[in-house]
Design a protein around this motif. Structure first.
Motif, PDB file in Angstrom:
ATOM      1  N   GLU A  63      43.877  34.947  67.959  1.00 29.80           N
ATOM      2  CA  GLU A  63      43.238  34.219  66.944  1.00 29.80           C
ATOM      3  C   GLU A  63      43.983  34.345  65.650  1.00 29.80           C
ATOM      4  O   GLU A  63      44.191  33.414  64.832  1.00 29.80           O
ATOM      5  CB  GLU A  63      41.640  34.452  66.633  1.00 29.80           C
ATOM      6  CG  GLU A  63      40.971  34.133  67.728  1.00 29.80           C
ATOM      7  CD  GLU A  63      40.876  35.067  68.879  1.00 29.80           C
ATOM      8  OE1 GLU A  63      41.111  36.037  68.696  1.00 29.80           O
ATOM      9  OE2 GLU A  63      40.508  34.356  70.074  1.00 29.80           O
ATOM     10  N   GLN A  64      44.429  35.447  65.250  1.00 31.35           N
ATOM     11  CA  GLN A  64      44.970  35.898  64.083  1.00 31.35           C
ATOM     12  C   GLN A  64      46.587  35.140  64.312  1.00 31.35           C
ATOM     13  O   GLN A  64      47.128  34.662  63.310  1.00 31.35           O
ATOM     14  CB  GLN A  64      45.333  37.050  63.715  1.00 31.35           C
ATOM     15  CG  GLN A  64      43.930  37.801  63.427  1.00 31.35           C
ATOM     16  CD  GLN A  64      44.021  39.513  63.348  1.00 31.35           C
ATOM     17  OE1 GLN A  64      44.653  39.922  63.990  1.00 31.35           O
ATOM     18  NE2 GLN A  64      43.433  39.986  62.495  1.00 31.35           N
ATOM     19  N   GLU A  81      46.171  31.592  63.602  1.00 35.35           N
ATOM     20  CA  GLU A  81      46.126  31.347  62.113  1.00 35.35           C
ATOM     21  C   GLU A  81      47.397  31.217  61.539  1.00 35.35           C
ATOM     22  O   GLU A  81      47.752  30.433  60.507  1.00 35.35           O
ATOM     23  CB  GLU A  81      45.175  32.182  61.448  1.00 35.35           C
ATOM     24  CG  GLU A  81      43.590  31.993  61.886  1.00 35.35           C
ATOM     25  CD  GLU A  81      42.828  32.788  60.992  1.00 35.35           C
ATOM     26  OE1 GLU A  81      42.983  32.974  59.866  1.00 35.35           O
ATOM     27  OE2 GLU A  81      42.021  33.420  61.742  1.00 35.35           O
TER      28      GLU A  81
END
Length: 67
Positions: free
Chosen positions: A16-17, A20
């Motif tokens: 997820e990071q 992003e």
């Protein structure tokens, strides 16, 4: 066609990071330089801390010392 290579130490960045980072960099290039997101390439390389040095010392050793 922008090509961005992000290098980070391999210390547990989540999918997820990383997602992003990819979307954020792509958006920034579009906003600041008017680059087409469809042709923007972002690559994230994760480097083992033994293979990353700062101030003449491996990051692994620096982490052990709390630096």
């Amino acid at each position: 066609m922008p090509y961005v290579n992000i290098k980070i130490t391999k210390e547990g960045a989540t999918a997820e990071q990383k997602g992003e980072l990819i979307s954020g960099v792509t958006e920034l290039l579009e906003k600041v330089l008017n680059k087409n997101p469809a042709t923007t390439v972002v690559v994230i390389d994760e480097v083992e801390t033994d293979n990353w040095g700062i101030a003449g010392e491996q990051v692994t050793h620096r982490r052990r010392k709390g630096i």
